[in-house]
Design a protein around this motif. Structure first.
Motif, PDB file in Angstrom:
ATOM      1  N   LYS A 198     -47.647   9.219 -33.401  1.00 41.55           N
ATOM      2  CA  LYS A 198     -48.651   9.871 -34.246  1.00 41.55           C
ATOM      3  C   LYS A 198     -48.181   9.895 -35.699  1.00 41.55           C
ATOM      4  O   LYS A 198     -47.063   9.499 -36.032  1.00 41.55           O
ATOM      5  CB  LYS A 198     -48.894  11.307 -33.762  1.00 41.55           C
ATOM      6  CG  LYS A 198     -49.191  11.425 -32.266  1.00 41.55           C
ATOM      7  CD  LYS A 198     -50.467  10.712 -31.876  1.00 41.55           C
ATOM      8  CE  LYS A 198     -50.770  10.918 -30.396  1.00 41.55           C
ATOM      9  NZ  LYS A 198     -51.964  10.158 -29.955  1.00 41.55           N
ATOM     10  N   TYR A 199     -49.057  10.419 -36.566  1.00 42.69           N
ATOM     11  CA  TYR A 199     -48.647  10.633 -37.950  1.00 42.69           C
ATOM     12  C   TYR A 199     -47.450  11.577 -38.005  1.00 42.69           C
ATOM     13  O   TYR A 199     -47.332  12.500 -37.196  1.00 42.69           O
ATOM     14  CB  TYR A 199     -49.779  11.270 -38.763  1.00 42.69           C
ATOM     15  CG  TYR A 199     -51.004  10.414 -38.959  1.00 42.69           C
ATOM     16  CD1 TYR A 199     -50.911   9.114 -39.427  1.00 42.69           C
ATOM     17  CD2 TYR A 199     -52.272  10.946 -38.713  1.00 42.69           C
ATOM     18  CE1 TYR A 199     -52.052   8.346 -39.618  1.00 42.69           C
ATOM     19  CE2 TYR A 199     -53.420  10.201 -38.908  1.00 42.69           C
ATOM     20  CZ  TYR A 199     -53.304   8.896 -39.360  1.00 42.69           C
ATOM     21  OH  TYR A 199     -54.431   8.146 -39.558  1.00 42.69           O
ATOM     22  N   THR A 200     -46.587  11.340 -38.980  1.00 42.24           N
ATOM     23  CA  THR A 200     -45.503  12.283 -39.245  1.00 42.24           C
ATOM     24  C   THR A 200     -45.785  12.963 -40.581  1.00 42.24           C
ATOM     25  O   THR A 200     -46.829  12.718 -41.212  1.00 42.24           O
ATOM     26  CB  THR A 200     -44.144  11.575 -39.318  1.00 42.24           C
ATOM     27  OG1 THR A 200     -44.083  10.776 -40.518  1.00 42.24           O
ATOM     28  CG2 THR A 200     -43.925  10.677 -38.114  1.00 42.24           C
TER      29      THR A 200
ATOM     30  N   SER B  21     -49.519   9.654 -50.713  1.00 42.66           N
ATOM     31  CA  SER B  21     -50.617  10.236 -49.929  1.00 42.66           C
ATOM     32  C   SER B  21     -51.909   9.449 -50.090  1.00 42.66           C
ATOM     33  O   SER B  21     -52.776   9.473 -49.205  1.00 42.66           O
ATOM     34  CB  SER B  21     -50.850  11.688 -50.334  1.00 42.66           C
ATOM     35  OG  SER B  21     -51.481  11.781 -51.605  1.00 42.66           O
TER      36      SER B  21
ATOM     37  N   SER C 159     -44.271   4.283 -40.594  1.00 43.07           N
ATOM     38  CA  SER C 159     -44.427   4.169 -39.145  1.00 43.07           C
ATOM     39  C   SER C 159     -43.525   5.166 -38.416  1.00 43.07           C
ATOM     40  O   SER C 159     -42.326   5.243 -38.678  1.00 43.07           O
ATOM     41  CB  SER C 159     -44.079   2.745 -38.695  1.00 43.07           C
ATOM     42  OG  SER C 159     -43.751   2.705 -37.327  1.00 43.07           O
ATOM     43  N   SER C 160     -44.125   5.918 -37.495  1.00 44.70           N
ATOM     44  CA  SER C 160     -43.344   6.886 -36.724  1.00 44.70           C
ATOM     45  C   SER C 160     -42.284   6.198 -35.874  1.00 44.70           C
ATOM     46  O   SER C 160     -41.161   6.705 -35.714  1.00 44.70           O
ATOM     47  CB  SER C 160     -44.274   7.713 -35.831  1.00 44.70           C
ATOM     48  OG  SER C 160     -44.975   6.876 -34.917  1.00 44.70           O
TER      49      SER C 160
ATOM     50  N   SER D  52     -49.754   6.744 -46.831  1.00 45.95           N
ATOM     51  CA  SER D  52     -49.419   7.970 -46.108  1.00 45.95           C
ATOM     52  C   SER D  52     -48.040   7.789 -45.486  1.00 45.95           C
ATOM     53  O   SER D  52     -47.184   7.146 -46.075  1.00 45.95           O
ATOM     54  CB  SER D  52     -50.478   8.318 -45.075  1.00 45.95           C
ATOM     55  OG  SER D  52     -51.709   8.606 -45.708  1.00 45.95           O
ATOM     56  N   CYS D  53     -47.811   8.309 -44.296  1.00 47.00           N
ATOM     57  CA  CYS D  53     -46.456   8.305 -43.741  1.00 47.00           C
ATOM     58  C   CYS D  53     -46.022   6.907 -43.311  1.00 47.00           C
ATOM     59  O   CYS D  53     -46.853   6.072 -42.950  1.00 47.00           O
ATOM     60  CB  CYS D  53     -46.368   9.255 -42.559  1.00 47.00           C
ATOM     61  SG  CYS D  53     -47.326   8.722 -41.118  1.00 47.00           S
TER      62      CYS D  53
ATOM     63  N   LEU E 187     -45.877  13.455 -44.377  1.00 49.34           N
ATOM     64  CA  LEU E 187     -46.266  12.431 -45.348  1.00 49.34           C
ATOM     65  C   LEU E 187     -45.128  11.531 -45.792  1.00 49.34           C
ATOM     66  O   LEU E 187     -45.228  10.300 -45.746  1.00 49.34           O
ATOM     67  CB  LEU E 187     -46.900  13.114 -46.571  1.00 49.34           C
ATOM     68  CG  LEU E 187     -47.165  12.231 -47.795  1.00 49.34           C
ATOM     69  CD1 LEU E 187     -48.173  11.156 -47.470  1.00 49.34           C
ATOM     70  CD2 LEU E 187     -47.626  13.091 -48.960  1.00 49.34           C
TER      71      LEU E 187
END
Length: 412
Positions: free
Chosen positions: A75-77, A278, A285-286, A282-283, A79
């Motif tokens: 999932k997103y982490t 942002s 890769s997890s 964005s973040c 930022l």
């Protein structure tokens, strides 16, 4: 609504943004692309242009990525980097560099290039100047230009090991100077700065409080002959609050495709860089972040082993080039590049009667005549040189040097 442009037939035509007029695709990527296309056509081509280790990512790093996927960490982490990765980066800075950063002084991006991009976008106003020692990595200048800044190049001569001097820097600094950008060990020259090399530069910067220092340490762990790596913020703590120390996992850990770069710097700058990120990627890769944690927290043995291999390749290439009449090559302290002079070959005639006009025509001649792809020094802001990446097998390097010697012997 936007205004379309139309050609004489009435169909709309593409109009690029004016900001792209001063930049282009990296010369390294263009040369590599041409060489790759020649290989696709069946030509026997050795590509020595790409700055990418030929080693695979270490197994324990790949295993950490697999575990992260199996655990559902997809999932997103946060930022600009997960707390766990920021913790590993903080530990790395303290362990390797003697630098202590708070959690909000660490930023993580999709590669060190994005870290530089974010920092320039977050700080440059139109006309602000960034001092870049030449030779330099090709992307530095274009990133400054696309932000509306002005790159100011300071030639660094081979007689000083391709390193910037305080005297030359002093002549370049003015009220519009925003950053000085240093890279050690260097791409393309392999030159590295010892503490004694940095000291006069840092003393000068102390006297110019409006100038910030950006340091690209991406080749930190690839140094030779017992060279002791140092980074400026550790040498001069008074500059810590206007220094951005950049690093990543791509070179030392052979993780170029994982796209993880990071930096430590003042919290205000880090927050501004997060705003930029942002609205772009964005973040990171997890999965890549999980892999980077394993790389940074793991044993350094494999990095040291690979560094010894790179040193053997360096010695092979430097020795072979210096045996070729008309070519001289300084022995680099780090990274995996040689930056050899072809000055003595300028003006000589190729077999077809054309003259070697500069390092670019010499590089084109090598590719066309013997199938060896190198990058001309002019792409890095300093001619007449050419860069070889020795991040490939010894067999290919030996064959490439043999071909270069053959091509050079045919010049008259």
């Amino acid at each position: 609504m936007g205004v379309n442009t139309f050609d004489e037939a009435g169909s709309s035509t593409f109009r690029p943004a004016s900001r792209l007029a001063t930049i282009g695709v990296s010369e390294i990527l263009k040369i590599t692309g041409l060489a790759t296309e020649l290989k696709r056509q069946g030509r026997d081509v050795i590509i020595l242009g790409t700055g990418e280790p030929d080693f695979d990512t270490p197994e324990h790093v790949k295993d950490a990525a697999k575990c992260a996927m199996d655990a559902g960490s997809t999932k997103y982490t946060v930022l600009d980097g997960s707390p766990e990765l920021k913790g590993a980066i903080r530990a790395k800075f303290k362990r390797d560099n003697g630098l202590e950063f708070a959690q909000d002084e660490i930023t993580v991006s999709a590669g060190a290039k994005q870290v530089i991009f974010n920092a320039m976008m977050a700080t440059l106003e139109a006309g602000d100047e960034v001092i870049i020692p030449a030779p330099y990595w090709v992307s530095y200048a274009d990133i400054v230009l696309v932000m509306g800044g002005k790159p100011v190049f300071v030639p660094c001569r081979e007689s000083n090991g391709f390193r910037l001097t305080a005297e030359a820097l002093a002549k370049a600094i003015n009220p519009r100077t925003r950053w000085v950008l240093l890279n050690s060990p260097s791409n393309p020259s392999g030159a590295a700065y010892a503490e004694a090399d940095y000291r006069p530069i840092l003393d000068l910067l102390i006297c110019h409080p409006h100038v910030w220092l950006m340091v690209d340490d991406i080749y930190e762990h690839i140094t030779y002959d017992n060279f002791r790596f140092v980074t400026p913020a550790a040498i001069e703590p008074s500059l810590r609050d206007r220094t951005l120390t950049i690093n990543g996992v791509s070179k030392a850990y052979a993780m170029t495709g994982w796209r993880i770069g990071y930096a430590g710097g003042p919290s205000g700058l880090v927050r501004a860089m997060a705003v930029v990120q942002s609205q772009s990627t964005s973040c990171p890769s997890s999965i890549s972040q999980a892999a980077a944690i394993a790389a940074l927290n793991g044993t350094a043995d494999i990095v040291k082993q690979r560094c010894r291999s790179f040193q053997g390749r360096r010695d092979l290439v430097v020795g072979a080039l210096n045996r070729i009449e008309g070519i001289t090559c300084r022995k680099p302290e780090g990274a995996f590049y040689t930056f050899a002079s072809c000055a003595a070959l300028i003006g000589r005639a190729m077999p077809d009667g054309e003259r070697v006009q500069n390092d670019t025509t010499f590089a084109e001649y090598l590719l066309r005549s013997v199938g060896v792809a190198v990058v001309p020094g002019s792409a890095f802001g300093l001619a007449p040189y050419f860069r070889i990446s020795y991040a490939t097998s010894e067999a290919e390097l030996r064959e490439a040097c043999t071909r270069i010697a053959l091509a050079t012997s045919r010049l008259s």
